[in-house]
Design an enzyme around this catalytic site. Sequence first.
Site, PDB file in Angstrom:
ATOM      1  N   ASP A   8       0.859  -1.172   0.000  1.00 20.58           N
ATOM      2  CA  ASP A   8       0.000   0.000   0.000  1.00 20.58           C
ATOM      3  C   ASP A   8       0.905   1.235   0.000  1.00 20.58           C
ATOM      4  OD1 ASP A   8      -2.259   1.743   0.614  1.00 20.58           O
ATOM      5  OD2 ASP A   8      -1.478   1.741   2.677  1.00 20.58           O
ATOM      6  N   ASP A  10      -0.106   5.161   1.102  1.00 19.83           N
ATOM      7  CA  ASP A  10      -0.305   6.084   2.233  1.00 19.83           C
ATOM      8  C   ASP A  10      -0.443   5.316   3.547  1.00 19.83           C
ATOM      9  OD1 ASP A  10      -0.375   8.404   0.528  1.00 19.83           O
ATOM     10  OD2 ASP A  10      -2.380   7.772  -0.076  1.00 19.83           O
TER      11      ASP A  10
HETATM   12 MG   LIG Z   1      -2.880   3.087   3.581  1.00 18.51          MG
END
Ligand SMILES: [Mg+2]
Length: 158
Positions: A8, A10
């Site tokens: 992922d 952020d």
């Molecule tokens: Mg995230």
Amino acid sequence: MNRALFLDRDGTINIDKGHVYRIEDFEFISGIPEFIKQYNNKEYKVIVITNQAGIAKGYFTAEDVNKLHKHINEELNKIGAHIDAFYMCPHHPDYTGVCNCRKPKTGMIERAIKEFNINVSQSILYGDKPWDIECGLRCGIKSYYIDTVLSDFKNKIS
Ligand SMILES: [Mg+2]
Ligand SMILES: [Zn+2]
């Protein structure tokens, strides 16, 4: 076939300040560049899968995101690390209708599996949110929260 490290973005690669798209707002989570490098060295494909609904909402453009991703790789290159590919979902159901790529949907990972000839059983995913983990598990990939793994990693290298 290739092994992959799916990440992922952020809250996993960079500190999640909410709708990060400016280079000046980008800040690596401590230890993650070295963590990525370790997988580069083991010849994993390092692949980012990121929901960027800010595009659907008009907060920023896909071009802004692409510029930021180029910057991330330039920073990683300074320590001899790199990300092989970024996949982003620019959608949000309230703005663009339902798509098949917004996590926990599996569209981004499925594309990556095809484009990089990935062996899912030898791959791994890290994220910071339940939908990351759910997305990985749906694809048959071992999936974990980044915080525990990264703190363990930092203990080993420090
Ligand atoms: Mg995230
Ligand atoms: Zn999407």
